[in-house]
Design an enzyme around this catalytic site. Structure first.
Site, mmCIF file in Angstrom:
data_model
loop_
_atom_site.group_PDB
_atom_site.id
_atom_site.type_symbol
_atom_site.label_atom_id
_atom_site.label_comp_id
_atom_site.label_asym_id
_atom_site.label_seq_id
_atom_site.Cartn_x
_atom_site.Cartn_y
_atom_site.Cartn_z
ATOM 1 N N LYS A 128 0.809 -1.220 0.000
ATOM 2 C CA LYS A 128 0.000 0.000 0.000
ATOM 3 C C LYS A 128 0.844 1.272 0.000
ATOM 4 O O LYS A 128 0.440 2.294 -0.556
ATOM 5 C CB LYS A 128 -0.967 -0.018 1.173
ATOM 6 C CG LYS A 128 -2.000 -1.138 1.089
ATOM 7 C CD LYS A 128 -2.995 -1.055 2.227
ATOM 8 C CE LYS A 128 -4.018 -2.170 2.156
ATOM 9 N NZ LYS A 128 -3.441 -3.494 2.416
ATOM 10 N N GLY B 259 -8.404 -7.282 3.138
ATOM 11 C CA GLY B 259 -9.487 -7.858 3.922
ATOM 12 C C GLY B 259 -9.781 -7.125 5.211
ATOM 13 O O GLY B 259 -10.439 -7.662 6.105
ATOM 14 N N GLU C 256 -2.312 7.264 8.293
ATOM 15 C CA GLU C 256 -2.991 8.091 7.304
ATOM 16 C C GLU C 256 -3.992 8.987 8.032
ATOM 17 O O GLU C 256 -4.619 8.566 9.012
ATOM 18 C CB GLU C 256 -3.713 7.183 6.305
ATOM 19 C CG GLU C 256 -4.273 7.868 5.082
ATOM 20 C CD GLU C 256 -4.866 6.844 4.121
ATOM 21 O OE1 GLU C 256 -4.186 6.463 3.158
ATOM 22 O OE2 GLU C 256 -6.008 6.407 4.366
ATOM 23 N N ARG D 167 -6.968 -7.460 -8.838
ATOM 24 C CA ARG D 167 -7.697 -8.707 -9.100
ATOM 25 C C ARG D 167 -9.152 -8.363 -9.373
ATOM 26 O O ARG D 167 -9.562 -7.208 -9.308
ATOM 27 C CB ARG D 167 -7.622 -9.635 -7.884
ATOM 28 C CG ARG D 167 -8.086 -8.924 -6.608
ATOM 29 C CD ARG D 167 -8.308 -9.854 -5.454
ATOM 30 N NE ARG D 167 -8.483 -9.139 -4.187
ATOM 31 C CZ ARG D 167 -9.601 -8.585 -3.779
ATOM 32 N NH1 ARG D 167 -10.682 -8.593 -4.549
ATOM 33 N NH2 ARG D 167 -9.662 -7.970 -2.608
#
Length: 449
Positions: A116, A163, A199, A291
């Site tokens: 990420k 997830g 963040e 994906r």
């Protein structure tokens, strides 16, 4: 075009790929665990190979067994579905090394976007706006210092994996050490990587994602956005397209920027860029899923584009037959994820035998599921049982259709989230299109959870 594709997955997504391949005249081999020997995908595939016992580490994550199954069966390509090995760059590279086509992006592009922090850096360089954030952090000391610079409240996230694991809201400095340690332990166990990053937190953020398709010939299109703001513990429970609060102009702006950004890193095949929107509709890149998404059917319903077939065509080297002007957004689609969980007991996962199964039907209703009466839900895997998708001419009609379809849906033998979704579809915040990422948590009492 491929003659044979091995499917390295299970459940509804394996069945979804089998159906697309059958329509394209492609034979399928299902690589399955012992626990899934009697599953619907295993029954419907042209060939089947058992790759190990029930636990996923010994079967669906067993790369040597999967590669061996593909080579023995004469497959030319592997479709990874979602989850399991679908975002594993090492698996994609091994496929390439043994002359198997991985139906997805290259290992290099996946590695860039799978982390990420490196994804944020790559997309920032490509011109996408970012929330203030940090590099990868591995010690409490450096994390504390970074937190002081960003300010509280803030979000703590895993650098690897997905997830919803490792994601934590930290409201104050007093709780930072405890939350950081808990999150780091969680991601170390889940992903074998204890890297975290911080963040800035948006208190009433909406979560939208842009679906892109990019071929090997320099062509790319976006297929609009999906609103994924209904989440429980950072796991999506309901998705819809289009977002009720996004203008056509903003959709086109974000979509075109997303295409250009992924093309700059050499990305090909299907991909999803995820963004947070604040209350002023300012958008910020968050991460990319390299994906097929669980929620891809809502995009298919409003664009009439079969994303699985497009994935296969791109992987086979064909140019996109779509141009951006060909993509027409029509009507509104909603997807409910029906899982084997007891919503009234903190969504505790359930196992058992499906004693009765009666899916809904009628105009504009689609059910993606591997269930049948007598099916035994195994304890080893994700709790997803079915995806209920509806389409209608506008959002109000789609909500009414979903309410009707949920009332028709019968799964007996174990608790499911159908009753929870009925309450969610009748909640005024959802009906008004005002859901935000912490909506379920903050409205738990009124939702009966």
């Amino acid at each position: 075009m491929f003659r044979k594709i091995l499917i390295a997955n299970r459940g509804e997504i394996a069945l979804r790929v089998i159906r697309a391949c059958r329509e394209m005249g492609i034979r399928t081999i299902i690589a399955h665990s012992e626990a899934d020997r009697d599953s619907l995908p295993v029954r419907m595939a042209d060939e089947r190979i058992c790759i190990g016992p029930g636990p996923s580490g010994k079967s669906y994550l067993n790369i040597p067994n999967i590669i061996s199954a593909a080579l023995i069966s004469g497959a030319e390509a592997i479709h990874p579905g979602y989850g399991f090995l679908s975002e594993n760059p090492s698996f994609a590279q091994i496929c390439a090394d043994v002359n198997l086509t991985f139906i997805g992006p290259s290992a290099t592009a996946m590695a860039i976007m799978g982390d990420k922090v490196s994804a944020r850096e790559a997309m920032a360089a490509a011109g996408l706006p970012m929330l203030p954030g940090t590099r990868v952090l591995r010690t409490l000391g450096e994390a504390r210092e970074a937190a002081r610079e960003i300010g509280f409240p803030l979000m703590l996230k895993a650098a690897a994996g997905g997830g919803g694991r490792g994601i934590r809201l930290v409201n104050s400095p007093d709780e930072f050490e405890r939350v950081f340690t808990l999150a780091q332990n969680e991601v170390r166990e889940a992903f074998r990587d204890d890297g975290l990053y911080l963040e800035r937190y948006l208190p009433r953020a909406r979560h939208i994602e842009i679906q892109v398709l990019v071929d090997h010939h320099g062509n790319g299109v976006h297929l609009g956005e999906r609103n994924c703001s209904c989440q429980r513990r950072n796991q999506k429970v309901l998705e819809e397209s289009p977002s009720p609060l996004l203008s056509p102009e903003l959709r086109q702006e974000i979509g075109m920027k997303a295409i250009r950004a992924v093309q700059q890193i050499g990305y090909t095949n299907a991909g999803t860029l995820e963004f947070l929107l604040d209350e002023q509709n300012r958008y910020y890149f968050m991460e990319m899923n390299t994906r097929l998404q669980v929620e891809h059917p809502v995009t298919e319903m409003v664009t009439s584009v079969d994303l699985v077939k497009e994935q296969i065509r791109i992987a086979a080297g064909e140019p996109l037959h779509l141009r951006q002007e060909d993509i027409q957004f029509r009507g509104h689609a909603i997807e409910c994820r029906i899982t084997a969980e007891d919503a009234e007991a903190d969504f505790r996962p359930q196992t058992g035998v499906v004693e009765k199964y009666l899916p809904p039907g009628g105009p504009g209703v689609r059910v993606d599921s591997h269930l049948y009466a007598g099916y035994s839900v195994p304890p080893h895997y994700d709790s997803l049982l079915a995806k209920l998708i509806v389409w209608a001419e506008d959002r109000e009609a789609a909500i009414a259709r979903m309410q009707r379809a949920l009332d028709e849906f019968v799964i007996e033998g174990l608790p499911t989230t159908i009753p929870f979704h009925k309450r969610l579809l009748r909640h005024q915040i959802f009906i008004r299109g005002e859901a935000y990422t912490r909506f379920l948590q903050e409205e738990a009492a009124s939702l009966g959870i």
